[in-house]
Design a protein around this motif. Structure first.
Motif, PDB file in Angstrom:
ATOM      1  N   GLU A  11     -12.991 -18.294  42.117  1.00  0.00           N
ATOM      2  CA  GLU A  11     -12.165 -18.396  43.311  1.00  0.00           C
ATOM      3  C   GLU A  11     -10.702 -18.706  43.002  1.00  0.00           C
ATOM      4  OE1 GLU A  11     -13.896 -22.206  42.145  1.00  0.00           O
ATOM      5  OE2 GLU A  11     -14.892 -20.377  42.751  1.00  0.00           O
ATOM      6  N   ASN A  12     -10.363 -18.992  41.740  1.00  0.00           N
ATOM      7  CA  ASN A  12      -8.984 -19.316  41.352  1.00  0.00           C
ATOM      8  C   ASN A  12      -8.187 -18.103  40.875  1.00  0.00           C
ATOM      9  OD1 ASN A  12      -9.334 -22.112  41.767  1.00  0.00           O
ATOM     10  ND2 ASN A  12     -10.257 -22.324  39.756  1.00  0.00           N
ATOM     11  N   MET A  13      -8.781 -16.904  40.963  1.00  0.00           N
ATOM     12  CA  MET A  13      -8.151 -15.717  40.378  1.00  0.00           C
ATOM     13  C   MET A  13      -6.690 -15.547  40.765  1.00  0.00           C
ATOM     14  SD  MET A  13     -10.814 -12.535  40.144  1.00  0.00           S
ATOM     15  CE  MET A  13     -10.591 -12.102  41.830  1.00  0.00           C
ATOM     16  N   LEU A  14      -6.376 -15.729  42.011  1.00  0.00           N
ATOM     17  CA  LEU A  14      -5.005 -15.477  42.456  1.00  0.00           C
ATOM     18  C   LEU A  14      -3.997 -16.397  41.787  1.00  0.00           C
ATOM     19  CD1 LEU A  14      -5.561 -14.791  46.251  1.00  0.00           C
ATOM     20  CD2 LEU A  14      -5.239 -13.138  44.388  1.00  0.00           C
ATOM     21  N   SER A  15      -4.430 -17.583  41.365  1.00  0.00           N
ATOM     22  CA  SER A  15      -3.496 -18.531  40.763  1.00  0.00           C
ATOM     23  C   SER A  15      -3.043 -18.104  39.371  1.00  0.00           C
ATOM     24  CB  SER A  15      -4.103 -19.935  40.717  1.00  0.00           C
ATOM     25  OG  SER A  15      -5.226 -19.965  39.867  1.00  0.00           O
ATOM     26  N   TYR A  16      -3.791 -17.263  38.692  1.00  0.00           N
ATOM     27  CA  TYR A  16      -3.359 -16.840  37.358  1.00  0.00           C
ATOM     28  C   TYR A  16      -3.156 -15.330  37.219  1.00  0.00           C
ATOM     29  CZ  TYR A  16      -8.474 -16.715  36.998  1.00  0.00           C
ATOM     30  OH  TYR A  16      -9.802 -16.498  37.225  1.00  0.00           O
ATOM     31  N   ILE A  17      -3.530 -14.540  38.208  1.00  0.00           N
ATOM     32  CA  ILE A  17      -3.315 -13.092  38.120  1.00  0.00           C
ATOM     33  C   ILE A  17      -1.823 -12.769  38.013  1.00  0.00           C
ATOM     34  CG2 ILE A  17      -3.395 -10.952  39.473  1.00  0.00           C
ATOM     35  CD1 ILE A  17      -6.237 -11.601  40.214  1.00  0.00           C
ATOM     36  N   LYS A  18      -0.989 -13.471  38.760  1.00  0.00           N
ATOM     37  CA  LYS A  18       0.456 -13.222  38.682  1.00  0.00           C
ATOM     38  C   LYS A  18       0.998 -13.545  37.300  1.00  0.00           C
ATOM     39  CE  LYS A  18       1.573 -13.692  43.531  1.00  0.00           C
ATOM     40  NZ  LYS A  18       2.331 -14.405  44.554  1.00  0.00           N
ATOM     41  N   MET A  19       0.462 -14.574  36.668  1.00  0.00           N
ATOM     42  CA  MET A  19       0.891 -14.918  35.308  1.00  0.00           C
ATOM     43  C   MET A  19       0.511 -13.805  34.335  1.00  0.00           C
ATOM     44  SD  MET A  19      -0.162 -18.939  35.265  1.00  0.00           S
ATOM     45  CE  MET A  19       0.433 -19.264  33.616  1.00  0.00           C
ATOM     46  N   ILE A  20      -0.684 -13.258  34.508  1.00  0.00           N
ATOM     47  CA  ILE A  20      -1.126 -12.162  33.641  1.00  0.00           C
ATOM     48  C   ILE A  20      -0.237 -10.951  33.877  1.00  0.00           C
ATOM     49  CG2 ILE A  20      -3.022 -10.564  33.139  1.00  0.00           C
ATOM     50  CD1 ILE A  20      -4.920 -12.917  33.967  1.00  0.00           C
ATOM     51  N   ARG A  21       0.104 -10.696  35.124  1.00  0.00           N
ATOM     52  CA  ARG A  21       0.970  -9.567  35.477  1.00  0.00           C
ATOM     53  C   ARG A  21       2.341  -9.720  34.819  1.00  0.00           C
ATOM     54  NH1 ARG A  21       3.731  -5.553  36.102  1.00  0.00           N
ATOM     55  NH2 ARG A  21       4.248  -4.608  38.081  1.00  0.00           N
ATOM     56  N   SER A  22       2.875 -10.924  34.787  1.00  0.00           N
ATOM     57  CA  SER A  22       4.188 -11.130  34.161  1.00  0.00           C
ATOM     58  C   SER A  22       4.096 -10.949  32.644  1.00  0.00           C
ATOM     59  CB  SER A  22       4.763 -12.494  34.509  1.00  0.00           C
ATOM     60  OG  SER A  22       4.012 -13.519  33.932  1.00  0.00           O
ATOM     61  N   TYR A  23       2.936 -11.216  32.080  1.00  0.00           N
ATOM     62  CA  TYR A  23       2.732 -11.005  30.641  1.00  0.00           C
ATOM     63  C   TYR A  23       2.577  -9.518  30.327  1.00  0.00           C
ATOM     64  CZ  TYR A  23       0.554 -10.907  26.079  1.00  0.00           C
ATOM     65  OH  TYR A  23       0.276 -10.604  24.774  1.00  0.00           O
ATOM     66  N   ASN A  24       1.833  -8.782  31.167  1.00  0.00           N
ATOM     67  CA  ASN A  24       1.589  -7.362  30.947  1.00  0.00           C
ATOM     68  C   ASN A  24       1.994  -6.584  32.195  1.00  0.00           C
ATOM     69  OD1 ASN A  24       0.696  -4.796  30.424  1.00  0.00           O
ATOM     70  ND2 ASN A  24      -1.382  -5.393  29.889  1.00  0.00           N
ATOM     71  N   LYS A  25       3.223  -6.111  32.207  1.00  0.00           N
ATOM     72  CA  LYS A  25       3.762  -5.419  33.374  1.00  0.00           C
ATOM     73  C   LYS A  25       3.189  -4.010  33.543  1.00  0.00           C
ATOM     74  CE  LYS A  25       8.012  -8.074  33.447  1.00  0.00           C
ATOM     75  NZ  LYS A  25       7.486  -9.151  34.168  1.00  0.00           N
ATOM     76  N   LYS A  26       2.420  -3.540  32.574  1.00  0.00           N
ATOM     77  CA  LYS A  26       1.810  -2.210  32.665  1.00  0.00           C
ATOM     78  C   LYS A  26       0.653  -2.192  33.665  1.00  0.00           C
ATOM     79  CE  LYS A  26       3.002  -1.050  27.926  1.00  0.00           C
ATOM     80  NZ  LYS A  26       2.496  -0.799  26.585  1.00  0.00           N
ATOM     81  N   LEU A  27       0.054  -3.355  33.898  1.00  0.00           N
ATOM     82  CA  LEU A  27      -1.078  -3.446  34.822  1.00  0.00           C
ATOM     83  C   LEU A  27      -0.620  -3.962  36.179  1.00  0.00           C
ATOM     84  CD1 LEU A  27      -3.782  -5.136  32.546  1.00  0.00           C
ATOM     85  CD2 LEU A  27      -3.615  -2.731  33.169  1.00  0.00           C
ATOM     86  N   SER A  28      -1.115  -3.340  37.220  1.00  0.00           N
ATOM     87  CA  SER A  28      -0.824  -3.836  38.569  1.00  0.00           C
ATOM     88  C   SER A  28      -1.696  -5.053  38.855  1.00  0.00           C
ATOM     89  CB  SER A  28      -1.110  -2.746  39.606  1.00  0.00           C
ATOM     90  OG  SER A  28      -2.504  -2.515  39.685  1.00  0.00           O
ATOM     91  N   ILE A  29      -1.332  -5.802  39.856  1.00  0.00           N
ATOM     92  CA  ILE A  29      -2.135  -6.958  40.265  1.00  0.00           C
ATOM     93  C   ILE A  29      -3.536  -6.498  40.654  1.00  0.00           C
ATOM     94  CG2 ILE A  29      -2.379  -8.712  42.076  1.00  0.00           C
ATOM     95  CD1 ILE A  29       0.645  -9.174  41.821  1.00  0.00           C
ATOM     96  N   GLY A  30      -3.615  -5.377  41.353  1.00  0.00           N
ATOM     97  CA  GLY A  30      -4.916  -4.831  41.747  1.00  0.00           C
ATOM     98  C   GLY A  30      -5.769  -4.457  40.551  1.00  0.00           C
ATOM     99  N   GLU A  31      -5.142  -3.876  39.520  1.00  0.00           N
ATOM    100  CA  GLU A  31      -5.884  -3.479  38.319  1.00  0.00           C
ATOM    101  C   GLU A  31      -6.380  -4.720  37.566  1.00  0.00           C
ATOM    102  OE1 GLU A  31      -7.852  -1.218  35.572  1.00  0.00           O
ATOM    103  OE2 GLU A  31      -7.047  -0.598  37.500  1.00  0.00           O
TER     104      GLU A  31
END
Length: 116
Positions: A11-31
């Motif tokens: 249930e915490n996915m949203l709290s770190y998905i943005k961090m992952i997105r900033s690390y890898n800009k090739k992937l969308s948040i949805g991906e």
């Protein structure tokens, strides 16, 4: 060393998905979300992939590059991500990753000191 990371869906996915997105800009948040939900690899890292000409690594040493990745994993873990780490396709943990990075650093320094 190739590091791949899967993240257990929670249930915490949203709290770190943005961090992952900033690390890898090739992937969308949805991906990223889809990869987590499908138990696919979300993060890939090559410890020998340092490129001093790359804009992302500009100003970093190879050691900085590798340990910044480790710090990134610590940060998303602190946000609640449950990481499943593989080092060269073998399951590992954060401590094993840290020790491998230190080992690679020591080897690089020995090679620099004794090039022949």
């Amino acid at each position: 060393m190739i590091v791949t990371v899967k993240i257990t869906k929670d249930e915490n996915m949203l709290s770190y998905i943005k961090m992952i997105r900033s690390y890898n800009k090739k992937l969308s948040i949805g991906e990223i979300k889809r990869q987590i939900e499908n138990n696919d690899t979300v993060i890939e890292f090559d410890s020998s992939g340092y490129d001093f000409n790359d804009e992302f690594t500009k100003g970093l040493t190879e050691d900085d590059y590798n340990f910044d990745f480790y710090k990134f994993l610590e940060e998303i873990q602190d946000k609640g991500a449950k990481l499943i780490i593989f080092l060269d396709n073998k399951k590992a943990d954060m401590q094993s990753l840290y020790h491998r990075l230190v080992f690679e650093k020591e080897i690089r320094h020995e090679i620099e000191m004794y090039p022949d």
